[in-house]
Design an enzyme around this catalytic site. Structure first.
Site, PDB file in Angstrom:
ATOM      1  N   VAL A   1      53.357   7.500  48.934  1.00 34.50           N
ATOM      2  CA  VAL A   1      54.587   6.830  49.359  1.00 34.50           C
ATOM      3  C   VAL A   1      55.690   7.855  49.624  1.00 34.50           C
ATOM      4  O   VAL A   1      55.984   8.698  48.775  1.00 34.50           O
ATOM      5  CB  VAL A   1      55.056   5.821  48.294  1.00 34.50           C
ATOM      6  CG1 VAL A   1      56.359   5.157  48.723  1.00 34.50           C
ATOM      7  CG2 VAL A   1      53.989   4.772  48.043  1.00 34.50           C
TER       8      VAL A   1
ATOM      9  N   ASP B   1      58.811  10.542  55.020  1.00 36.90           N
ATOM     10  CA  ASP B   1      60.271  10.632  54.920  1.00 36.90           C
ATOM     11  C   ASP B   1      60.697  11.978  54.345  1.00 36.90           C
ATOM     12  O   ASP B   1      61.711  12.560  54.765  1.00 36.90           O
ATOM     13  CB  ASP B   1      60.808   9.498  54.049  1.00 36.90           C
ATOM     14  CG  ASP B   1      60.562   8.130  54.659  1.00 36.90           C
ATOM     15  OD1 ASP B   1      60.627   8.014  55.884  1.00 36.90           O
ATOM     16  OD2 ASP B   1      60.303   7.181  53.897  1.00 36.90           O
TER      17      ASP B   1
END
Length: 324
Positions: A261, A265
């Site tokens: 996860v 980003d």
């Protein structure tokens, strides 16, 4: 009404925009089985959504950052509180519908990860306009805006082109990491696009099975003036960089994966930080690869450690030039 942290006039170098933030909930269970009750461990809660994730990692890496995002309901209040607790200046736009949640379960028996992502609230045209106003205000003295993540229901597919136009008006560079219509309706003016291979395939409607096909698609985006540079993330295979000056292949740095996860980003955050340090894109992308790898070492949605990113950066191989 818009509210902001006590550091709203901080004068950030980097401003992030998250149009579809989320309350990220992560937990673990021995087994994930259909129909049975799944007994989970204690949950971890983090503020999430692409731009907020980027802001968290920029802050970890020592960059000056501010976050702009719309939020509503109790989940939106908690997202705002968590952003503030991370000591990230922010400008929030209050919306009528509640902010979404995302749920991640790590299965201990197999090491597999299950991620459940909701579509998000519907934003009115007035709420959308307020988001653009807050972005314009926050970015007035910034160097780079990072717009990252999906567009929520009700937001038109050309919304990110409006963000491009604001950045052009302010003389600010735009880094864009999105998918679907948000990517397909960009016509010009982006500094750096960061699609995954899947997002690039969706954008072009082609399989793009080989590296040469992927690089050709990335170069189409550059040659058409949509973006000055394109970084195609390849997951465990690294990344490709396409610019008018040439293209490079970046190898991934192998690490023991705890959670996937937020790795993309983190990559975007580190590339952006590198650019603000005056580094070349070549060096900045290598830093992005290293920081994405560092993110894989952390549980759930927890941010990576700066020392891990810098240590892996020292180990990351130099990219290989690719002829067009």
């Amino acid at each position: 009404m818009n509210t902001s942290s006590g550091r709203a006039d901080y004068g950030p170098t980097i401003v992030t925009l998250t149009m579809n933030p989320a309350l990220d909930v992560s937990t673990s269970a021995d087994f994930v089985c259909q129909t049975d009750k799944i007994r989970c461990s204690a949950a971890r809660y983090d503020a999430g959504g692409g731009g907020i994730n980027v802001a968290r990692i920029v802050s970890v890496l020592g960059g000056a950052v501010s976050a702009v995002f719309p939020v509503g309901g109790p989940t939106g209040d908690l997202v705002t509180e968590l952003v503030g607790n991370a000591d990230i200046p922010y400008r929030r736009v209050a919306i009528a519908e509640p902010t979404r949640e995302s749920f991640t379960v790590n299965e201990r028996s197999s090491g597999e990860q299950y991620r459940f992502v909701l579509p998000g609230p519907r934003l009115t045209s007035v709420e959308q306009a307020k988001c653009l106003d807050e972005l314009r205000y926050a970015a007035r003295s910034a160097e780079i805006v990072v717009a990252s993540g999906s567009l929520p229901p009700g937001v038109p597919s050309d919304f990110y082109q409006q963000v491009v136009d604001i950045c052009r008006e302010l003389g600010v560079l735009l880094v864009l990491d999105t998918s679907g219509g948000g990517l397909q309706h960009i016509s010009s003016g982006v500094f750096l696009l960061k699609p995954s291979v899947r997002e690039l395939r969706e954008c072009f409607g082609r399989e793009l099975a080989t590296e040469s096909e992927q690089l050709s698609a990335a170069n189409e985006l550059v040659d058409s003036g949509i973006s000055q540079a394109v970084v195609v993330s390849l997951g465990s295979k690294g990344a490709l960089l396409a610019t008018p000056q040439g293209s490079q292949r970046f190898s991934a740095v192998p690490v023991r994966v705890v959670s996937g996860v937020g790795a993309g980003d983190a990559m975007v955050a580190a590339i952006t930080v590198g650019v603000t340090r005056g580094w070349s894109l070549r060096k900045s992308v290598r830093f992005g690869i290293a920081t994405g790898a560092a993110m894989l070492l952390t549980p759930g949605t927890a941010p990576c450690l700066r020392e891990d990113a810098e240590r892996i950066f020292e180990l990351a191989p130099e990219p290989v030039d690719i002829a067009r």
